[in-house]
Design a protein around this motif. Structure first.
Motif, short mmCIF file in Angstrom:
data_model
loop_
_atom_site.label_atom_id
_atom_site.label_comp_id
_atom_site.label_asym_id
_atom_site.label_seq_id
_atom_site.Cartn_x
_atom_site.Cartn_y
_atom_site.Cartn_z
N GLY A 131 0.94 -1.19 -0.04
CA GLY A 131 0.21 -0.06 0.10
C GLY A 131 0.73 1.14 0.01
N ALA A 132 2.17 1.21 -0.22
CA ALA A 132 2.98 2.52 -0.37
C ALA A 132 2.68 3.49 -1.47
N LEU A 133 2.79 4.37 -1.08
CA LEU A 133 2.50 5.52 -2.20
C LEU A 133 3.73 6.24 -2.71
N VAL A 134 3.69 6.60 -4.01
CA VAL A 134 4.62 7.25 -4.97
C VAL A 134 4.23 8.46 -5.06
N LEU A 135 5.13 9.46 -4.47
CA LEU A 135 4.70 10.91 -4.49
C LEU A 135 5.61 11.59 -5.27
N ILE A 136 5.12 12.26 -6.20
CA ILE A 136 6.06 13.39 -7.09
C ILE A 136 5.67 14.80 -6.57
N LYS A 137 6.86 15.51 -5.88
CA LYS A 137 6.72 16.75 -5.38
C LYS A 137 7.38 17.87 -5.95
N GLN A 138 6.66 19.12 -6.00
CA GLN A 138 7.48 20.10 -6.49
C GLN A 138 7.81 21.16 -5.14
N GLY A 139 8.92 21.21 -4.69
CA GLY A 139 9.25 21.66 -3.38
C GLY A 139 8.60 20.56 -2.28
N THR A 140 7.66 21.13 -1.51
CA THR A 140 6.91 20.34 -0.68
C THR A 140 5.35 19.92 -1.16
N THR A 141 5.12 20.44 -2.16
CA THR A 141 3.62 20.27 -2.84
C THR A 141 3.54 18.88 -3.58
N VAL A 142 2.71 18.17 -3.19
CA VAL A 142 2.64 16.99 -4.14
C VAL A 142 1.59 17.39 -5.46
N ILE A 143 2.54 16.98 -6.53
CA ILE A 143 1.84 17.28 -7.94
C ILE A 143 1.31 15.96 -8.45
N TRP A 144 1.65 14.77 -8.02
CA TRP A 144 1.17 13.73 -8.51
C TRP A 144 1.47 12.56 -7.62
N ARG A 145 0.49 11.50 -7.43
CA ARG A 145 0.47 10.46 -6.64
C ARG A 145 -0.12 9.12 -7.04
N SER A 146 0.58 8.00 -6.62
CA SER A 146 -0.11 6.85 -7.16
C SER A 146 0.25 5.70 -5.93
N GLN A 147 -0.40 4.69 -6.04
CA GLN A 147 -0.40 3.59 -4.88
C GLN A 147 0.46 2.42 -5.66
N ILE A 148 1.46 1.84 -4.88
CA ILE A 148 2.07 0.65 -5.68
C ILE A 148 1.20 -0.70 -5.31
N ALA A 149 0.94 -1.27 -6.44
CA ALA A 149 0.14 -2.29 -6.09
C ALA A 149 1.09 -3.56 -6.45
N ALA A 150 0.91 -4.69 -5.76
CA ALA A 150 1.81 -5.97 -5.72
C ALA A 150 1.56 -6.57 -7.27
N THR A 151 2.59 -7.20 -7.91
CA THR A 151 2.76 -7.90 -8.96
C THR A 151 2.07 -9.15 -9.01
N ALA A 152 1.68 -10.08 -9.90
CA ALA A 152 1.56 -11.26 -9.75
C ALA A 152 2.48 -12.17 -8.93
N ALA A 153 3.74 -11.81 -9.04
CA ALA A 153 4.63 -12.68 -8.27
C ALA A 153 4.98 -12.21 -6.87
N GLY A 154 4.06 -10.95 -6.51
CA GLY A 154 4.27 -10.61 -5.32
C GLY A 154 5.26 -9.28 -4.85
#
Length: 107
Positions: A41-64
Protein backbone atom coordinates in the motif's frame (compact mmCIF):
# COMPACT_ATOMS: atom_id res chain seq x y z
CA UNK A 1 15.61 23.12 -28.37
CA UNK A 2 17.13 20.17 -26.50
CA UNK A 3 16.88 19.75 -22.76
CA UNK A 4 19.53 18.66 -20.28
CA UNK A 5 18.91 15.19 -18.79
CA UNK A 6 18.08 15.09 -15.08
CA UNK A 7 18.06 11.92 -12.98
CA UNK A 8 18.16 11.01 -9.32
CA UNK A 9 18.02 7.72 -7.47
CA UNK A 10 18.16 6.73 -3.82
CA UNK A 11 17.71 3.75 -1.50
CA UNK A 12 16.65 3.95 2.14
CA UNK A 13 15.13 1.73 4.80
CA UNK A 14 11.91 3.64 5.52
CA UNK A 15 11.73 6.72 3.24
CA UNK A 16 13.50 7.00 -0.12
CA UNK A 17 13.53 10.51 -1.61
CA UNK A 18 15.19 10.98 -5.00
CA UNK A 19 15.43 14.71 -5.65
CA UNK A 20 16.85 17.24 -8.08
CA UNK A 21 17.69 20.60 -6.52
CA UNK A 22 16.00 23.62 -8.05
CA UNK A 23 18.17 26.00 -10.07
CA UNK A 24 17.26 29.60 -10.81
CA UNK A 25 16.32 30.03 -14.47
CA UNK A 26 15.67 26.31 -15.10
CA UNK A 27 12.37 24.50 -15.43
CA UNK A 28 12.22 20.73 -14.83
CA UNK A 29 10.03 18.32 -16.77
CA UNK A 30 9.48 14.87 -15.22
CA UNK A 31 9.14 12.07 -17.78
CA UNK A 32 9.66 8.86 -15.77
CA UNK A 33 9.45 7.56 -12.21
CA UNK A 34 10.04 4.15 -10.70
CA UNK A 35 9.94 2.83 -7.18
CA UNK A 36 10.10 -0.37 -5.17
CA UNK A 37 9.29 -1.10 -1.56
CA UNK A 38 8.61 -3.84 0.95
CA UNK A 39 5.51 -2.04 2.29
CA UNK A 40 2.07 -3.02 1.00
CA UNK A 41 0.00 0.00 0.00
CA UNK A 42 2.96 2.38 -0.23
CA UNK A 43 2.48 5.61 -2.14
CA UNK A 44 4.72 7.09 -4.82
CA UNK A 45 4.68 10.88 -4.52
CA UNK A 46 6.03 13.37 -7.03
CA UNK A 47 6.63 16.74 -5.42
CA UNK A 48 7.49 20.25 -6.50
CA UNK A 49 9.17 21.56 -3.38
CA UNK A 50 6.86 20.33 -0.60
CA UNK A 51 3.70 20.26 -2.75
CA UNK A 52 2.49 16.91 -4.10
CA UNK A 53 1.81 17.29 -7.83
CA UNK A 54 1.16 13.61 -8.60
CA UNK A 55 0.62 10.41 -6.59
CA UNK A 56 -0.06 6.73 -7.12
CA UNK A 57 -0.25 3.63 -4.94
CA UNK A 58 2.09 0.69 -5.52
CA UNK A 59 0.20 -2.53 -6.24
CA UNK A 60 1.74 -5.98 -5.87
CA UNK A 61 2.61 -7.81 -9.07
CA UNK A 62 1.43 -11.37 -9.77
CA UNK A 63 4.75 -12.56 -8.35
CA UNK A 64 4.16 -10.56 -5.15
CA UNK A 65 6.77 -7.87 -5.84
CA UNK A 66 5.99 -4.27 -4.89
CA UNK A 67 7.39 -2.32 -7.82
CA UNK A 68 6.16 0.68 -9.79
CA UNK A 69 7.19 2.25 -13.10
CA UNK A 70 5.47 5.06 -14.94
CA UNK A 71 6.27 7.07 -18.06
CA UNK A 72 4.28 10.27 -18.49
CA UNK A 73 2.96 10.74 -22.02
CA UNK A 74 2.89 14.46 -21.22
CA UNK A 75 5.78 15.38 -18.89
CA UNK A 76 4.94 16.86 -15.49
CA UNK A 77 6.11 20.47 -15.52
CA UNK A 78 7.56 22.09 -12.39
CA UNK A 79 7.77 25.79 -11.63
CA UNK A 80 10.93 27.67 -12.60
CA UNK A 81 13.67 27.05 -10.03
CA UNK A 82 11.68 24.45 -8.05
CA UNK A 83 13.15 21.32 -6.48
CA UNK A 84 11.47 18.13 -7.77
CA UNK A 85 11.41 14.76 -6.04
CA UNK A 86 10.04 11.22 -6.08
CA UNK A 87 9.26 9.74 -2.66
CA UNK A 88 8.29 6.25 -1.52
CA UNK A 89 8.10 4.71 1.95
CA UNK A 90 8.94 1.24 3.22
CA UNK A 91 9.45 -0.80 6.36
CA UNK A 92 13.03 -1.99 5.79
CA UNK A 93 13.95 -1.14 2.17
CA UNK A 94 12.65 1.17 -0.55
CA UNK A 95 14.00 2.73 -3.74
CA UNK A 96 12.98 5.87 -5.62
CA UNK A 97 14.01 7.05 -9.09
CA UNK A 98 13.09 10.16 -11.07
CA UNK A 99 14.10 11.20 -14.60
CA UNK A 100 13.33 13.94 -17.04
CA UNK A 101 14.94 17.02 -18.51
CA UNK A 102 15.49 20.70 -17.79
CA UNK A 103 15.14 23.72 -20.04
CA UNK A 104 16.28 27.27 -19.43
CA UNK A 105 13.52 29.82 -19.18
CA UNK A 106 13.49 32.85 -21.45
CA UNK A 107 12.66 36.43 -20.64
Amino acid sequence: MHGQLITATTTHATAAVASVTGVSGLKYYITDVSASTDKAGALVLIKQGTTVIWRSQIAATAAGALVYEHTFSQPLEAAVGALVSCEVDGTSVCNANIAGFSLPTTG
